[in-house]
Design an enzyme around this catalytic site. Structure first.
Site, PDB file in Angstrom:
ATOM      1  N   GLY A  15       0.780  -1.232   0.000  1.00 45.28           N
ATOM      2  CA  GLY A  15       0.000   0.000   0.000  1.00 45.28           C
ATOM      3  C   GLY A  15       0.811   1.281   0.000  1.00 45.28           C
ATOM      4  N   SER A  16       2.029   1.253  -0.546  1.00 42.46           N
ATOM      5  CA  SER A  16       2.805   2.501  -0.522  1.00 42.46           C
ATOM      6  C   SER A  16       2.229   3.539  -1.489  1.00 42.46           C
ATOM      7  CB  SER A  16       4.279   2.230  -0.821  1.00 42.46           C
ATOM      8  OG  SER A  16       4.485   1.863  -2.160  1.00 42.46           O
ATOM      9  N   ASN A  17       1.682   3.107  -2.613  1.00 43.38           N
ATOM     10  CA  ASN A  17       1.014   4.080  -3.498  1.00 43.38           C
ATOM     11  C   ASN A  17      -0.249   4.630  -2.841  1.00 43.38           C
ATOM     12  OD1 ASN A  17       2.275   4.539  -6.260  1.00 43.38           O
ATOM     13  ND2 ASN A  17       2.490   2.326  -6.024  1.00 43.38           N
ATOM     14  N   MET A  93      -4.048  -6.867  -7.087  1.00 43.89           N
ATOM     15  CA  MET A  93      -3.542  -7.954  -7.928  1.00 43.89           C
ATOM     16  C   MET A  93      -4.608  -8.992  -8.275  1.00 43.89           C
ATOM     17  SD  MET A  93      -0.731  -6.566  -8.286  1.00 43.89           S
ATOM     18  CE  MET A  93       0.768  -7.351  -8.815  1.00 43.89           C
ATOM     19  N   LEU A  96      -9.879  -8.170 -13.221  1.00 41.79           N
ATOM     20  CA  LEU A  96     -11.265  -7.713 -13.097  1.00 41.79           C
ATOM     21  C   LEU A  96     -12.056  -8.119 -14.331  1.00 41.79           C
ATOM     22  CD1 LEU A  96     -10.406  -4.175 -11.710  1.00 41.79           C
ATOM     23  CD2 LEU A  96     -11.407  -6.079 -10.411  1.00 41.79           C
ATOM     24  N   ASN A 110      -5.363   2.944 -12.972  1.00 38.84           N
ATOM     25  CA  ASN A 110      -4.408   1.981 -12.412  1.00 38.84           C
ATOM     26  C   ASN A 110      -2.999   2.547 -12.571  1.00 38.84           C
ATOM     27  OD1 ASN A 110      -3.390  -0.587 -11.446  1.00 38.84           O
ATOM     28  ND2 ASN A 110      -2.866  -1.089 -13.577  1.00 38.84           N
ATOM     29  N   HIS A 112       0.907   1.208 -13.142  1.00 38.14           N
ATOM     30  CA  HIS A 112       1.641   0.023 -13.573  1.00 38.14           C
ATOM     31  C   HIS A 112       3.137   0.354 -13.577  1.00 38.14           C
ATOM     32  CE1 HIS A 112       2.351  -3.760 -15.586  1.00 38.14           C
ATOM     33  NE2 HIS A 112       3.142  -3.137 -16.436  1.00 38.14           N
ATOM     34  N   GLY A 146      -9.002  -5.289 -21.072  1.00 43.03           N
ATOM     35  CA  GLY A 146      -7.704  -5.911 -21.357  1.00 43.03           C
ATOM     36  C   GLY A 146      -6.685  -5.521 -20.299  1.00 43.03           C
TER      37      GLY A 146
HETATM   38  C1  GAR Z   1       3.412  -0.996  -7.395  1.00 40.86           C
HETATM   39  O1  GAR Z   1       4.715  -1.001  -7.911  1.00 40.86           O
HETATM   40  C2  GAR Z   1       2.403  -0.981  -8.511  1.00 40.86           C
HETATM   41  O2  GAR Z   1       2.798  -0.221  -9.616  1.00 40.86           O
HETATM   42  C3  GAR Z   1       2.325  -2.449  -8.855  1.00 40.86           C
HETATM   43  O3  GAR Z   1       2.341  -3.105  -7.621  1.00 40.86           O
HETATM   44  C4  GAR Z   1       3.110  -2.323  -6.696  1.00 40.86           C
HETATM   45  C5  GAR Z   1       2.267  -2.128  -5.461  1.00 40.86           C
HETATM   46  O4  GAR Z   1       3.031  -1.521  -4.452  1.00 40.86           O
HETATM   47  N1  GAR Z   1       1.157  -2.757  -9.606  1.00 40.86           N
HETATM   48  C6  GAR Z   1       1.120  -3.698 -10.530  1.00 40.86           C
HETATM   49  O5  GAR Z   1       2.053  -4.406 -10.817  1.00 40.86           O
HETATM   50  C7  GAR Z   1      -0.226  -3.832 -11.223  1.00 40.86           C
HETATM   51  N2  GAR Z   1      -0.073  -4.453 -12.493  1.00 40.86           N
HETATM   52  P1  GAR Z   1       2.318  -0.749  -3.276  1.00 40.86           P
HETATM   53  O6  GAR Z   1       1.324  -1.740  -2.660  1.00 40.86           O
HETATM   54  O7  GAR Z   1       3.423  -0.434  -2.315  1.00 40.86           O
HETATM   55  O8  GAR Z   1       1.645   0.459  -3.818  1.00 40.86           O
END
Ligand code: GAR
Length: 207
Positions: A15-17, A93, A96, A110, A112, A146
């Site tokens: 959950g850092s984002n 992850m 959907l 999202n 990525h 997609g």
């Molecule tokens: C992040 O790097 C995000 O971009 C990636 O998962 C990580 C989650 O980190 N997302 C994907 O790969 C989706 N395809 P976080 O939980 O610390 O935000």
């Protein structure tokens, strides 16, 4: 009424984002409030972080549902019950279904960890290094059925260093993600679907 858009952040782990979005949304002039954090994993570390910030945090364990559709209907009911207007996937992850994506058409984004359309899917940093990329980064895009395919809203890039490892690259890209996502969410909340492509120059930083 604050007039701010009510955003749900969907997570599966660290959950850092999500934290970056919560921090950004503390600014008085930020156009969104993080009204809900929803995780498909009850043990997601981000749930505790959200609760500590006083944000409603809900776990819907996908394994407890009889199938993807039941799980998504429960997610949808939760989002509607909280008056959510925009959904931000942040390390969520689960794939959907077109049904769920359709409920949030033009209202779900999202992040990525690659410069789409290159390196959709998993292990993006390893694959970028294996491919010999000299530039790598992250993308915020609209969610369409997609995987990792929706229209691009914003990207941030950095130079790959000669001594990078997948882990060091991941850490630096994550730092970029934490800047890009709050900026892109604010842009989307203010401008909506049609106009939500950041002007060139605003979207690229970090080199
Ligand atoms: C992040 O790097 C995000 O971009 C990636 O998962 C990580 C989650 O980190 N997302 C994907 O790969 C989706 N395809 P976080 O939980 O610390 O935000």
């Amino acid at each position: 009424m604050s007039g701010k858009k009510r955003v749900a952040v969907l997570i599966s782990g660290r959950g850092s984002n999500m934290t970056a979005l919560i921090e950004a949304a503390k600014a008085r002039d930020y156009p969104c409030e993080i009204a809900l954090v929803l995780s498909n994993r009850p043990d997601a570390r981000g749930l505790g972080t959200a609760k500590a910030e006083g944000i409603e945090a809900v776990a819907l364990d996908h394994k407890q549902f009889s199938g993807r559709e039941c799980f998504e209907r429960a997610m949808q009911a939760t989002l509607v019950a909280h008056g959510i207007e925009l959904v931000a996937l942040a390390g969520f992850m689960r794939l959907l279904t077109p049904w769920f994506v359709g409920q949030w058409d033009g209202r779900m984004i999202n992040i990525h960890p690659a410069l789409l359309p290159s390196f959709k899917g998993l292990h993006t940093h390893e694959r970028a290094m294996e491919a010999g990329c000299k530039i790598h980064g992250c993308t915020v895009h609209w969610v369409t059925p997609g995987m990792d395919e929706g229209p691009i809203i914003a990207q941030a890039a950095l130079a790959v260093r000669g001594d990078d490892t997948p882990d060091s690259l991941a850490a630096r890209v994550l730092g970029l993600e934490h800047k890009l996502y709050p900026a892109a969410l604010a842009h989307v909340a203010t401008n909506g679907y049609a106009e939500a492509t950041l002007p060139a120059g605003e979207a690229l930083f970090g080199i």
